[in-house]
Design a protein around this motif. Structure first.
Motif, PDB file in Angstrom:
ATOM      1  N   TYR A 131      39.774  60.372  46.568  1.00 39.53           N
ATOM      2  CA  TYR A 131      39.937  60.989  47.702  1.00 39.53           C
ATOM      3  C   TYR A 131      39.389  62.152  48.340  1.00 39.53           C
ATOM      4  O   TYR A 131      39.186  62.152  49.487  1.00 39.53           O
ATOM      5  N   ASN A 132      38.928  62.815  47.359  1.00 41.25           N
ATOM      6  CA  ASN A 132      38.585  64.160  47.598  1.00 41.25           C
ATOM      7  C   ASN A 132      36.949  64.036  46.907  1.00 41.25           C
ATOM      8  O   ASN A 132      36.535  65.365  46.823  1.00 41.25           O
ATOM      9  N   ARG A 133      36.260  63.367  46.779  1.00 41.65           N
ATOM     10  CA  ARG A 133      35.040  63.018  46.182  1.00 41.65           C
ATOM     11  C   ARG A 133      33.809  63.735  46.955  1.00 41.65           C
ATOM     12  O   ARG A 133      33.067  64.561  46.143  1.00 41.65           O
ATOM     13  N   TYR A 134      33.905  64.059  48.168  1.00 40.48           N
ATOM     14  CA  TYR A 134      32.944  65.094  48.793  1.00 40.48           C
ATOM     15  C   TYR A 134      33.243  66.224  48.577  1.00 40.48           C
ATOM     16  O   TYR A 134      32.299  67.161  49.087  1.00 40.48           O
ATOM     17  N   GLN A 135      34.526  66.868  48.475  1.00 40.57           N
ATOM     18  CA  GLN A 135      34.775  68.174  48.486  1.00 40.57           C
ATOM     19  C   GLN A 135      34.887  68.709  46.894  1.00 40.57           C
ATOM     20  O   GLN A 135      35.090  69.974  46.830  1.00 40.57           O
ATOM     21  N   SER A 136      34.704  67.676  45.888  1.00 36.54           N
ATOM     22  CA  SER A 136      34.724  68.644  44.697  1.00 36.54           C
ATOM     23  C   SER A 136      33.963  67.757  43.597  1.00 36.54           C
ATOM     24  O   SER A 136      33.313  66.625  43.756  1.00 36.54           O
ATOM     25  N   LEU A 137      33.335  68.639  42.833  1.00 34.84           N
ATOM     26  CA  LEU A 137      32.354  68.298  41.755  1.00 34.84           C
ATOM     27  C   LEU A 137      33.069  67.799  40.373  1.00 34.84           C
ATOM     28  O   LEU A 137      32.524  67.697  39.178  1.00 34.84           O
ATOM     29  N   MET A 138      34.615  67.837  40.371  1.00 32.80           N
ATOM     30  CA  MET A 138      35.226  67.664  39.219  1.00 32.80           C
ATOM     31  C   MET A 138      34.928  66.322  38.555  1.00 32.80           C
ATOM     32  O   MET A 138      35.266  66.014  37.582  1.00 32.80           O
ATOM     33  N   PRO A 139      34.709  65.248  39.402  1.00 40.84           N
ATOM     34  CA  PRO A 139      34.502  64.083  38.601  1.00 40.84           C
ATOM     35  C   PRO A 139      33.084  64.186  37.709  1.00 40.84           C
ATOM     36  O   PRO A 139      33.238  63.342  36.685  1.00 40.84           O
TER      37      PRO A 139
END
Length: 355
Positions: free
Chosen positions: A298-306
């Motif tokens: 849900y937050n893939r645009y805001q985070s490089l954590m993936p």
């Protein structure tokens, strides 16, 4: 609208269907562009090219250290096409960084850090399909440089604020990287003993080089050691590291996930060993936290954590959750005097820090 709702809900009309198709194409471009953009930005940043671009208007032949000008022309053209550079209004053969470009290119350290794991992707097919294949190693020098640049811009300034009123006599930096944090400590505090500790000789050499470039005098005692082997590195500390009326500070930057092996007990053991060997020391710790898969989607645009979680998991490093860190605090002989969370993700009303 968060993924996957916008794609799974049926379109109400032709316009909604067209919008859905457009967004699907944007997703494809979003996923593919990094293959080109990431190595280009990482390499230009590491070689000092981006720093020259960010200074102001430039021409193709104004940039130093370019070996193949024809290739560089194509690179500049590509950066124009993706909106990071633009043709200058003051000259046909001049370029300048756009507002978007300034935000992105000034953060090239994050690109260098991510690119340090390029061997994982280069050898991905072998790694996935050959069960006898070994797990690749990251580019250690790029990792050291990228970590230093990223941490120096984002995390270290907050750490210096936390330590502002601490009279530091000795700083022990576990997982010292390129020594950037130690350099900042030396510049801001009247430190006598500086102890970089790292498993990588490359990191130690880079740390000593950067510290020696400073005009401030201090005693440097580099120690090559696994962070988890507290008895080893603590036994090699200089005899005079304990000083009257001076504080001992141990900084631990993004090492806990490397040594944890996914075990809370192992991390508890690590900090208890530090307390047993150096009970008077204060600790300052920087870490990343594991985020739930669905929450990241849900937050893939805001985070490089993936991406961070992927290469950390593949390489056998154990990122712990925020809840697990709280459990650790209950089992070690330290109290928290200050906390700064970075890049939080909202899980309903709950704030989850990614670092």
């Amino acid at each position: 609208v968060p993924y996957p709702d916008w794609l799974s809900s049926p379109p109400k009309n032709a316009e909604a269907l067209e919008e859905k198709e457009t967004r699907a194409i944007e997703e494809i471009i979003f996923l593919m562009r990094g293959f080109f953009a990431l190595p280009i930005i990482a390499k230009l940043g590491k070689k000092g090219i981006l720093s020259q671009m960010l200074k102001g208007e430039f021409g193709i032949h104004d940039i130093e250290n370019i070996g193949n000008v024809d290739v560089f022309k194509h690179v500049v053209s590509y950066l124009v096409q993706i909106g990071l550079l633009k043709k200058s209004l003051n000259g046909l053969d001049k370029y300048c960084v756009t507002r978007l470009g300034e935000k992105i290119l000034s953060r090239y350290g994050s690109f260098v850090l991510l690119h340090s794991y390029h061997t994982y992707m280069d050898d991905f097919e072998l790694m996935l399909f050959d069960n006898k294949g070994s797990i690749p190693q990251c580019d250690r020098l790029e990792n050291v440089i990228g970590s230093g640049l990223t941490n120096g811009r984002k995390f270290f300034p907050e750490a210096l604020k936390m330590l502002d009123k601490t009279d530091i006599g000795t700083i022990i930096d576990i997982g010292c990287g390129d020594g950037y944090f130690l350099s900042k400590i030396i510049e801001n505090f009247n430190v006598v003993d500086v102890v970089p500790v790292d498993l990588s000789q490359i990191a130690l050499d880079q740390s000593v080089k950067n510290i020696n470039s400073l005009t401030v005098e201090c005693d440097i005692c580099p120690i090559l050691s696994d962070a988890f082997d507290v008895e080893l590195w603590s036994s090699k500390l200089p005899n005079h590291y304990v000083k009257k009326n001076k504080e001992i500070v141990i900084s631990v930057w993004y090492v806990v996930h490397e040594l944890s092996q996914g075990s809370v007990d192992r991390v508890v053991d690590f900090f208890n060993k530090i307390y047993e060997n150096i009970p008077s020391a204060q600790l300052i710790i920087g870490e990343i936290t594991r985020i739930d898969d669905k929450l990241l989607s849900y937050n893939r645009y805001q985070s490089l954590m993936p991406e961070f979680q992927f290469f950390h998991d593949v390489s056998g490093q154990g990122i712990l959750t925020w809840e697990e860190y709280q459990k650790i605090l209950d089992r070690i002989p330290y109290i928290v005097s200050d906390t700064k969370i970075f890049d939080p993700i909202l899980d309903g009303d709950k704030v989850v820090p990614t670092s």
